[in-house]
Design a protein around this motif. Structure first.
Motif, mmCIF file in Angstrom:
data_model
loop_
_atom_site.group_PDB
_atom_site.id
_atom_site.type_symbol
_atom_site.label_atom_id
_atom_site.label_comp_id
_atom_site.label_asym_id
_atom_site.label_seq_id
_atom_site.Cartn_x
_atom_site.Cartn_y
_atom_site.Cartn_z
ATOM 1 N N PHE A 115 53.506 18.406 30.155
ATOM 2 C CA PHE A 115 54.554 18.800 31.089
ATOM 3 C C PHE A 115 54.630 17.771 32.214
ATOM 4 O O PHE A 115 53.618 17.210 32.626
ATOM 5 C CB PHE A 115 54.268 20.177 31.691
ATOM 6 C CG PHE A 115 54.378 21.308 30.712
ATOM 7 C CD1 PHE A 115 55.611 21.682 30.202
ATOM 8 C CD2 PHE A 115 53.252 22.023 30.321
ATOM 9 C CE1 PHE A 115 55.726 22.730 29.316
ATOM 10 C CE2 PHE A 115 53.351 23.068 29.434
ATOM 11 C CZ PHE A 115 54.594 23.428 28.921
ATOM 12 N N ARG A 116 55.819 17.572 32.712
ATOM 13 C CA ARG A 116 56.025 16.643 33.830
ATOM 14 C C ARG A 116 56.247 17.455 35.106
ATOM 15 O O ARG A 116 57.242 18.148 35.244
ATOM 16 C CB ARG A 116 57.229 15.743 33.553
ATOM 17 C CG ARG A 116 57.526 14.710 34.627
ATOM 18 C CD ARG A 116 58.717 13.861 34.200
ATOM 19 N NE ARG A 116 59.082 12.874 35.214
ATOM 20 C CZ ARG A 116 59.894 13.130 36.234
ATOM 21 N NH1 ARG A 116 60.441 14.328 36.367
ATOM 22 N NH2 ARG A 116 60.175 12.191 37.122
ATOM 23 N N GLY A 117 55.304 17.372 36.041
ATOM 24 C CA GLY A 117 55.366 18.188 37.249
ATOM 25 C C GLY A 117 54.850 19.591 36.982
ATOM 26 O O GLY A 117 54.455 19.934 35.859
ATOM 27 N N PHE A 118 54.846 20.420 38.027
ATOM 28 C CA PHE A 118 54.453 21.816 37.833
ATOM 29 C C PHE A 118 55.449 22.446 36.863
ATOM 30 O O PHE A 118 56.650 22.466 37.129
ATOM 31 C CB PHE A 118 54.439 22.573 39.151
ATOM 32 C CG PHE A 118 54.212 24.058 38.986
ATOM 33 C CD1 PHE A 118 53.014 24.530 38.493
ATOM 34 C CD2 PHE A 118 55.214 24.970 39.295
ATOM 35 C CE1 PHE A 118 52.809 25.890 38.312
ATOM 36 C CE2 PHE A 118 55.022 26.324 39.120
ATOM 37 C CZ PHE A 118 53.811 26.788 38.628
ATOM 38 N N PRO A 119 54.975 22.991 35.733
ATOM 39 C CA PRO A 119 55.898 23.347 34.640
ATOM 40 C C PRO A 119 56.595 24.693 34.760
ATOM 41 O O PRO A 119 56.968 25.277 33.745
ATOM 42 C CB PRO A 119 54.964 23.330 33.418
ATOM 43 C CG PRO A 119 53.617 23.691 33.965
ATOM 44 C CD PRO A 119 53.568 23.099 35.347
ATOM 45 N N THR A 150 56.941 20.850 41.546
ATOM 46 C CA THR A 150 57.878 20.915 40.429
ATOM 47 C C THR A 150 58.544 19.563 40.204
ATOM 48 O O THR A 150 58.860 19.197 39.064
ATOM 49 C CB THR A 150 58.964 21.981 40.701
ATOM 50 O OG1 THR A 150 58.334 23.245 40.878
ATOM 51 C CG2 THR A 150 59.939 22.077 39.539
ATOM 52 N N PHE A 151 58.740 18.793 41.283
ATOM 53 C CA PHE A 151 59.477 17.533 41.201
ATOM 54 C C PHE A 151 58.572 16.315 41.348
ATOM 55 O O PHE A 151 59.076 15.198 41.457
ATOM 56 C CB PHE A 151 60.561 17.498 42.276
ATOM 57 C CG PHE A 151 61.498 18.676 42.205
ATOM 58 C CD1 PHE A 151 62.446 18.765 41.199
ATOM 59 C CD2 PHE A 151 61.399 19.707 43.131
ATOM 60 C CE1 PHE A 151 63.292 19.862 41.128
ATOM 61 C CE2 PHE A 151 62.250 20.801 43.067
ATOM 62 C CZ PHE A 151 63.203 20.878 42.051
ATOM 63 N N VAL A 152 57.260 16.515 41.325
ATOM 64 C CA VAL A 152 56.319 15.394 41.426
ATOM 65 C C VAL A 152 55.929 14.947 40.015
ATOM 66 O O VAL A 152 55.500 15.781 39.203
ATOM 67 C CB VAL A 152 55.068 15.803 42.225
ATOM 68 C CG1 VAL A 152 54.053 14.660 42.241
ATOM 69 C CG2 VAL A 152 55.449 16.188 43.654
ATOM 70 N N PRO A 153 56.082 13.668 39.692
ATOM 71 C CA PRO A 153 55.861 13.203 38.314
ATOM 72 C C PRO A 153 54.387 13.041 37.939
ATOM 73 O O PRO A 153 53.893 11.923 37.742
ATOM 74 C CB PRO A 153 56.594 11.857 38.293
ATOM 75 C CG PRO A 153 56.501 11.371 39.694
ATOM 76 C CD PRO A 153 56.586 12.600 40.567
ATOM 77 N N PHE A 154 53.674 14.140 37.847
ATOM 78 C CA PHE A 154 52.313 14.088 37.325
ATOM 79 C C PHE A 154 52.268 14.933 36.049
ATOM 80 O O PHE A 154 53.118 15.791 35.828
ATOM 81 C CB PHE A 154 51.309 14.615 38.362
ATOM 82 C CG PHE A 154 51.367 16.096 38.588
ATOM 83 C CD1 PHE A 154 50.438 16.937 38.010
ATOM 84 C CD2 PHE A 154 52.357 16.649 39.406
ATOM 85 C CE1 PHE A 154 50.494 18.314 38.219
ATOM 86 C CE2 PHE A 154 52.422 18.019 39.621
ATOM 87 C CZ PHE A 154 51.487 18.846 39.022
ATOM 88 N N ASN A 155 51.286 14.676 35.190
ATOM 89 C CA ASN A 155 51.217 15.346 33.898
ATOM 90 C C ASN A 155 50.336 16.582 33.935
ATOM 91 O O ASN A 155 49.233 16.558 34.491
ATOM 92 C CB ASN A 155 50.683 14.389 32.828
ATOM 93 C CG ASN A 155 51.705 13.349 32.423
ATOM 94 O OD1 ASN A 155 52.898 13.488 32.703
ATOM 95 N ND2 ASN A 155 51.261 12.300 31.761
ATOM 96 N N VAL A 156 50.837 17.663 33.328
ATOM 97 C CA VAL A 156 50.077 18.905 33.162
ATOM 98 C C VAL A 156 49.930 19.162 31.669
ATOM 99 O O VAL A 156 50.912 19.073 30.916
ATOM 100 C CB VAL A 156 50.784 20.095 33.842
ATOM 101 C CG1 VAL A 156 50.032 21.392 33.573
ATOM 102 C CG2 VAL A 156 50.898 19.849 35.343
ATOM 103 N N LEU A 157 48.738 19.485 31.253
ATOM 104 C CA LEU A 157 48.429 19.663 29.838
ATOM 105 C C LEU A 157 49.225 20.803 29.216
ATOM 106 O O LEU A 157 49.260 21.906 29.751
ATOM 107 C CB LEU A 157 46.936 19.939 29.689
ATOM 108 C CG LEU A 157 46.321 19.899 28.292
ATOM 109 C CD1 LEU A 157 46.359 18.481 27.747
ATOM 110 C CD2 LEU A 157 44.887 20.415 28.355
ATOM 111 N N HIS A 158 49.882 20.530 28.081
ATOM 112 C CA HIS A 158 50.467 21.603 27.279
ATOM 113 C C HIS A 158 49.349 22.121 26.385
ATOM 114 O O HIS A 158 48.832 21.380 25.536
ATOM 115 C CB HIS A 158 51.631 21.081 26.443
ATOM 116 C CG HIS A 158 52.429 22.166 25.772
ATOM 117 N ND1 HIS A 158 51.870 23.043 24.861
ATOM 118 C CD2 HIS A 158 53.730 22.528 25.877
ATOM 119 C CE1 HIS A 158 52.799 23.885 24.427
ATOM 120 N NE2 HIS A 158 53.924 23.599 25.049
#
Length: 220
Positions: A115-119, A150-158
């Protein structure tokens, strides 16, 4: 129809939230989560895109996900009394608006399925708010930070689709599911050990990719 059933389940969760039956609400949101986890593989297995070409499973999935992941949790977070009274309506609107924008963002997933940002998983965020039961000021600050992330480009694990460390991830998700059920059965009155384990798994999901990138950069 199976996917659309998730919207009906979300409505039942909302009715429980209106009655302030918070644990029951999360049980029903859990049912919606299971439906969402199963319907994709079912659709691909049955090749629904060819059998029913006039129906968009992708659009339907996003609509149902918004209701169960964003809208119902937004109401619960706003009406629960966990936030500052002045901030609660504004933050609730912020959740609904940014959640809608996130689900319409074509960049919501990276090429490797992170996921890109808080998903927009406000059902999970709401669970942790009820579990930790911090002061209204801290809870309000936490919600505000998630809205910004939500709009910060960090990765969250799916938890399902990311291949890297999949066995470890699935094992932790299984443990997390059991611990969540323990928390709900006990109406969030659980030991510090259970709370710490739930928080540790959340940190893994959010920080795993960043940690791996940091280790790689240090090694190079």
């Amino acid at each position: 129809m199976f996917t659309a059933l998730g919207a009906g389940v979300a409505l039942i969760a909302l009715l429980e939230a209106v009655r302030e039956h918070w644990a029951a609400m999360f049980w029903w949101l859990g049912v919606a989560l299971v439906i969402d986890a199963v319907d994709g593989p079912m659709s691909r297995r049955l090749v629904v895109v060819r059998v029913l070409p006039n129906w968009s499973g992708e659009v339907l999935d996003l609509v149902v996900d918004f209701v169960s992941y964003v809208f119902v949790p937004a109401y619960a977070i706003t009406a629960s009394g966990l936030l500052l009274p002045v901030a609660a309506p504004l933050l609730g609107v912020g959740i609904a608006v940014t959640g809608a924008l996130y689900f319409s963002d074509r960049r919501m997933k990276a090429a490797d399925n992170h996921f890109r940002g808080f998903p927009g998983l406000w059902n999970i965020a709401a669970f942790y708010l009820f579990l930790l039961h911090l002061s209204p000021a801290w809870s309000s600050l936490g919600v505000a930070i998630l809205i910004v992330l939500t709009f910060v480009p960090f990765n969250v694990l799916h938890p399902i689709r990311v291949v890297r460390l999949r066995r470890l991830t699935l094992s932790l998700i299984g443990a997390w599911t059991v611990l969540v059920m323990v928390a709900l059965v006990n109406d969030f009155h659980v030991t510090m050990t259970v709370t710490a384990a739930l928080c540790a798994i959340a940190v893994y999901i959010v920080g795993c990719d960043a940690a791996i990138r940091l280790v790689r950069s240090l090694n190079t």
